[in-house]
Design an enzyme around this catalytic site. Structure first.
Site, mmCIF file in Angstrom:
data_model
loop_
_atom_site.group_PDB
_atom_site.id
_atom_site.type_symbol
_atom_site.label_atom_id
_atom_site.label_comp_id
_atom_site.label_asym_id
_atom_site.label_seq_id
_atom_site.Cartn_x
_atom_site.Cartn_y
_atom_site.Cartn_z
ATOM 1 N N CYS A 273 -0.555 -27.495 21.113
ATOM 2 C CA CYS A 273 0.316 -26.872 20.122
ATOM 3 C C CYS A 273 0.740 -27.890 19.055
ATOM 4 C CB CYS A 273 1.503 -26.218 20.819
ATOM 5 S SG CYS A 273 2.403 -25.099 19.730
ATOM 6 N N HIS B 15 -1.479 -22.290 24.207
ATOM 7 C CA HIS B 15 -0.839 -22.931 25.368
ATOM 8 C C HIS B 15 -1.665 -22.657 26.628
ATOM 9 C CE1 HIS B 15 2.933 -24.317 23.612
ATOM 10 N NE2 HIS B 15 2.693 -23.368 22.737
ATOM 11 N N ASP C 283 15.456 -6.620 35.672
ATOM 12 C CA ASP C 283 16.908 -6.662 35.483
ATOM 13 C C ASP C 283 17.481 -7.251 36.767
ATOM 14 O OD1 ASP C 283 16.546 -5.392 33.095
ATOM 15 O OD2 ASP C 283 17.394 -3.478 33.703
ATOM 16 N N ASP D 35 20.501 -2.995 22.524
ATOM 17 C CA ASP D 35 20.790 -1.908 23.471
ATOM 18 C C ASP D 35 21.425 -0.736 22.718
ATOM 19 O OD1 ASP D 35 20.087 -3.472 25.841
ATOM 20 O OD2 ASP D 35 21.929 -4.577 25.484
HETATM 21 O O1 1PR Z 1 24.606 -9.145 26.354
HETATM 22 O O2 1PR Z 1 23.480 -11.312 26.003
HETATM 23 O O3 1PR Z 1 24.676 -10.857 28.122
HETATM 24 O O4 1PR Z 1 22.539 -9.751 27.594
HETATM 25 C C1 1PR Z 1 22.540 -8.812 28.610
HETATM 26 C C2 1PR Z 1 21.129 -8.311 28.758
HETATM 27 O O5 1PR Z 1 21.100 -7.463 29.903
HETATM 28 C C3 1PR Z 1 20.677 -7.494 27.570
HETATM 29 O O6 1PR Z 1 19.342 -7.836 27.285
HETATM 30 C C4 1PR Z 1 20.728 -6.056 28.060
HETATM 31 O O7 1PR Z 1 19.656 -5.299 27.538
HETATM 32 C C5 1PR Z 1 20.573 -6.205 29.554
HETATM 33 N N1 1PR Z 1 21.345 -5.202 30.319
HETATM 34 C C6 1PR Z 1 22.685 -5.177 30.452
HETATM 35 N N2 1PR Z 1 23.027 -4.150 31.264
HETATM 36 C C7 1PR Z 1 21.903 -3.531 31.620
HETATM 37 C C8 1PR Z 1 21.814 -2.377 32.522
HETATM 38 O O8 1PR Z 1 20.724 -1.828 32.735
HETATM 39 N N3 1PR Z 1 22.934 -1.932 33.066
HETATM 40 N N4 1PR Z 1 19.584 -3.838 31.145
HETATM 41 C C9 1PR Z 1 20.847 -4.184 31.020
HETATM 42 C C10 1PR Z 1 18.847 -3.547 30.158
HETATM 43 C C11 1PR Z 1 16.993 -2.314 29.863
HETATM 44 C C12 1PR Z 1 15.706 -2.903 30.078
HETATM 45 C C13 1PR Z 1 14.910 -2.065 31.022
HETATM 46 C C14 1PR Z 1 14.132 -1.143 30.138
HETATM 47 C C15 1PR Z 1 12.916 -0.580 30.801
HETATM 48 N N5 1PR Z 1 17.901 -2.836 30.788
HETATM 49 O O9 1PR Z 1 15.822 -4.166 30.532
HETATM 50 O O10 1PR Z 1 14.182 -2.946 31.735
HETATM 51 O O11 1PR Z 1 14.965 -0.095 29.689
HETATM 52 O O12 1PR Z 1 13.280 0.216 31.872
HETATM 53 P P1 1PR Z 1 12.372 1.422 32.329
HETATM 54 O O13 1PR Z 1 10.943 1.015 32.104
HETATM 55 O O14 1PR Z 1 12.654 1.583 33.771
HETATM 56 O O15 1PR Z 1 12.761 2.625 31.508
HETATM 57 P P2 1PR Z 1 23.917 -10.283 26.996
#
Ligand code: 1PR
Length: 590
Positions: A138, A244, A287, A445
C-alpha cells in the site's frame, strides 16, 4: 492506506507536518554516486553495506513498522504462515534483513518524514539497490515513487520514476476512497502474483501511483478504477503491491507465501477466477453486547429490539462473536463488522471483552474488520478523560481496519449544519484526519417518517414506493442516536451529506423499520443516499433472501450489502447469496 496508530520506537518522529527534506534519499544516493562519493550517507557509513543472505533465518521476516501505523494484520498473517517477525529498530536492521516487508500505513508526508529523520529511507534505498528481497504494501508501494500529491507535493524515496495522485472522482463517476475487492491485469511476470490470476484482491486507498513510460519496466500489474493505476511493481527481488495481501483472504496469503518462500511456487495453482472489476461486497454484521449473565454474545434485533418476547425477556443469543466471525470468513464474507450496540452507554475501553474479540478474530480472519459502538470522548468514573482518538486507537491496535461512528456523528453533523463551519474537533473529523477517511465509517440508524406533503418538514422528503399506513406517498428518514432510542432533528440525507464533508470514508446505512424483518432492503432510502454522496454506501437491514441482494444492487448505487439475521440463523449461506449475484451478472468475489 491503512489506519495509523503511533507506536514505539519511532513515534517521536511521527508528526503531522510535511516532509522536511527537499531531496529524496535515493536521489541523494545517486547524486553522491555521481560525485564519486560512494553510495553511503556518512551518518550510517558503517551500516550501509548489505549483509549477504544467511540460510539460518529461513523463517524470520524483518518488518519495517516505522511507528505510524497499525500493522497488526500483517503480523497476524506472517505468524499464520509460520514466520517469526524481527522488528526494524535501526537502519542497520534493514541492511541486515534477509527479507523485508514494509507495510505502508498513515499518510505519505509523515511517513517520509520518519524515514528521512531516522535514516531508514536511505537504508531502504541501499537495500533495494542491492536487489534484496523486499515487499512494500500500500503506502509501502507509493513511497517508492518520486513524489505524491497527498498533502503535497511531497518527495518520495525516488526509487521508481513517477508520481502518486488522488483518484479523480469525476473520471467515470467513481467513488473515492477506492474500497473493496478489485481485479488485477497482470503483465510483466511477477512470481508472487502467480496465484492471483483472475481473482479479486482487497484495496483501500484514495491515492494511486500513475503508470507512465518512465516506470513501465517496473509495473507488474495494473488495476482499473475509473482509469488504470499501478497495482504492483516488481524488479528482481523487489516487489510492492497497492492492495492488502493480509486482507485479501487465501489469495492474499498466497502472495505473501510466495514472497516469503519462493519455492512454494512449485505448488499446484488454484483454479482460475473470473474477476474483471470492483466487486460488490457482501458483509456479515455481528451486533455484540453483554447479556444479563455478563457474557459477550452476538445478538440480533427486530427493529432494534434485541430481547426475546418471552417472560424472561432475555437478550437474544445467537452465538459467540469470535466463532461466528471465523465461520463467516470461511464462508466467503468480504468483510466483517462488529457493532458494540450498547457502546453508547458503556465505556468501550472498559469493555475489554470487545477488544479481546477483535484481537482473537484478527489472528486468523484475513478480510477487513470494522468495529463500532461508543466511539466518542469519554470521562470515566475516576474523572480520567479519554478522547475518541484514544478509543479508536485501541480498536485499531486490537485488529480493526475501520471504525464506525454512530451517535457521535449525528451530533457532529447537527452542529456542522447549524454553524456552517467545521470545528475540526468532532470525533469524526479528528479520527479521519489522523487515520485517513478510508478508516472511518459512519453508521446511520434512520427511521421512516411518512408525510402527506413534501413541504411538511424541513428535511429531504422522497416519494416512497410503498405508501404509508394512511396512504401517505412521501417520507423522510429521521436519524436516531443511542441505538434507535432517541430521534434527532436531522434526516439521513442531511446527515450523509454532512458526514461526507466532515471526513467519513464510507456510510453504513441501516433502517430501523426494516431491521430483522427479512422483507428486503429499503431501496428508496439506499437509492437516495447512494445517489447523494461520493463515498461508498453499504446497504443494511432487511435482507431475507439472495434476491434482496440483487435487488439492492440492481436498483441503487450501493457498493456493498450487509446482513445479520439470515446468516446467524443459517437461513441463507453467504455462498448462495454470491452465486445468485453471479447468476444475475453482478460481480462478486468468489
Ligand atoms: O452510537 O456510535 O455507539 O454506535 C452504536 C452502533 O450500534 C451503531 O452502529 C448502531 O447501528 C448499532 N446499534 C445500536 N443498537 C442496535 C440495536 O440493534 N439495538 N444495531 C444497533 C444496529 C443494525 C445492523 C443490523 C442490520 C442487519 N443493528 O447492525 O445488523 O440491520 O440486520 P438484518 O440483516 O438482520 O436485518 P454508537
Amino acid at each position: 492506506m491503512e489506519a495509523a496508530t503511533l507506536a514505539a520506537p519511532f513515534s517521536s518522529y511521527v508528526t503531522s507536518t510535511q516532509n522536511s527534506s527537499s531531496s529524496s534519499p535515493c536521489s541523494l544516493l545517486l547524486s553522491r554516486k555521481k560525485k564519486n562519493l560512494g553510495s553511503v550517507n556518512l551518518r550510517f557509513k558503517s551500516r550501509l553495506s548489505v549483509r549477504a543472505s544467511s540460510s539460518t533465518s529461513d523463517s524470520v521476516v524483518t518488518l519495517l513498522d516505522y511507528g505510524a501505523g497499525n500493522v497488526r494484520s500483517i503480523r497476524n498473517a506472517l505468524r499464520h504462515l509460520g514466520f517469526s517477525i524481527k522488528d526494524v529498530q535501526t537502519p542497520g536492521d534493514i541492511l541486515n534483513a534477509d527479507r523485508l516487508i514494509f507495510p505502508g500505513v498513515g499518510a505519505f508526508a509523515p511517513a517520509m518524514d520518519v524515514l528521512n529523520k531516522t535514516g531508514m529511507g536511505e537504508a531502504l534505498c541501499t537495500y533495494i539497490e542491492n536487489d534484496r528481497p523486499f515487499l512494500g504494501i500500500c503506502l509501502g508501494l507509493q513511497l517508492l515513487f518520486d513524489s505524491s500529491e497527498e498533502n503535497g507535493p511531497v518527495k518520495g524515496l525516488g526509487v521508481i520514476p513517477g508520481t502518486v495522485g488522488r483518484f479523480d472522482s469525476s473520471a467515470g463517476g467513481i467513488r473515492v476512497p477506492h474500497i473493496g475487492w478489485n481485479a488485477l491485469q497482470v503483465g510483466n511476470a511477477s512470481d508472487i502474483l502467480d496465484d492471483v490470476g483472475n481473482r479479486h484482491v482487497y484495496f483501500v486507498h484514495s491515492y494511486r501511483a500513475i503508470p507512465s513510460n518512465e516506470n513501465k519496466d517496473w509495473v507488474s500489474s495494473t488495476c482499473h478504477y475509473g482509469e488504470s493505476f499501478i497495482s504492483s511493481i516488481r524488479r528482481g527481488n523487489v516487489h510492492a503491491v497497492q492492495f492488502h495481501p493480509e486482507k485479501s483472504g487465501e489469495v492474499g496469503l498466497s502472495v505473501l507465501r510466495r514472497f516469503l518462500d519462493p519455492k512454494s511456487s512449485s505448488k499446484q495453482k488454484p483454479e482460475e477466477g473470473k474477476a474483471s472489476k470492483l466487486a460488490k461486497r457482501v458483509i456479515a454484521c455481528l451486533d455484540v453486547r453483554t447479556n444479563d449473565k455478563g457474557d459477550l454474545v452476538v445478538t440480533k434485533g427486530d427493529q432494534y429490539d434485541v430481547r426475546e418476547q418471552s417472560n424472561e425477556n432475555e437478550v437474544r443469543n445467537l452465538g459467540k462473536p469470535v466463532d461466528l466471525a471465523r465461520q463467516y470468513y470461511k464462508d466467503g464474507a468480504d468483510e466483517i463488522s462488529f457493532l458494540n450496540i450498547t457502546g453508547f452507554r458503556d465505556f468501550p475501553l472498559g469493555d475489554l471483552p470487545m477488544i479481546q474479540v477483535l484481537r482473537y478474530t484478527s489472528e486468523n480472519v484475513f478480510v477487513p474488520l470494522t468495529v463500532g459502538g461508543g466511539i466518542r470522548d469519554f470521562t470515566d468514573a475516576t474523572g480520567r478523560y479519554y478522547s475518541s482518538l484514544e478509543v479508536a486507537a485501541e480498536y485499531f491496535r486490537s485488529g480493526a481496519d475501520k471504525i464506525s461512528i454512530g451517535s457521535d456523528a449525528v451530533y457532529a453533523a447537527e452542529e456542522f449544519i447549524k454553524s456552517g463551519a467545521k470545528t475540526g474537533k468532532s470525533s469524526l473529523e479528528q479520527i479521519s484526519r489522523v487515520y485517513g477517511n478510508q478508516a472511518v465509517v459512519v453508521s446511520i440508524d434512520p427511521r421512516r417518517v411518512y408525510v402527506n406533503d413534501p413541504d411538511d418538514v424541513p428535511y429531504k422528503v422522497i416519494k416512497v414506493t410503498n405508501p404509508g399506513p394512511n396512504g401517505e406517498e412521501y417520507a423522510w428518514y429521521q436519524c436516531t442516536v443511542s441505538g434507535g432510542r432517541e430521534g434527532r432533528p436531522i434526516g439521513a440525507y442531511e446527515l450523509a451529506k454532512a458526514v461526507e464533508e466532515l471526513g467519513a470514508g464510507e456510510i453504513l446505512l441501516n433502517c430501523i423499520d426494516c431491521d430483522g424483518q427479512g422483507k428486503g432492503f429499503d431501496t428508496d432510502l439506499v437509492k437516495l443516499i447512494s445517489d447523494s454522496v461520493g463515498i461508498p454506501v453499504i446497504a443494511s437491514s432487511g435482507a431475507g433472501t439472495p434476491e434482496h441482494f440483487s435487488e439492492v444492487f440492481e436498483t441503487t448505487n450501493a457498493s456493498a450489502a450487509l446482513a445479520a439475521g439470515i446468516f446467524h440463523r443459517k437461513e441463507v449461506p453467504i455462498q448462495s447469496v454470491k452465486e445468485h449475484l453471479l447468476e444475475k451478472s453482478i460481480e462478486v468475489r468468489m
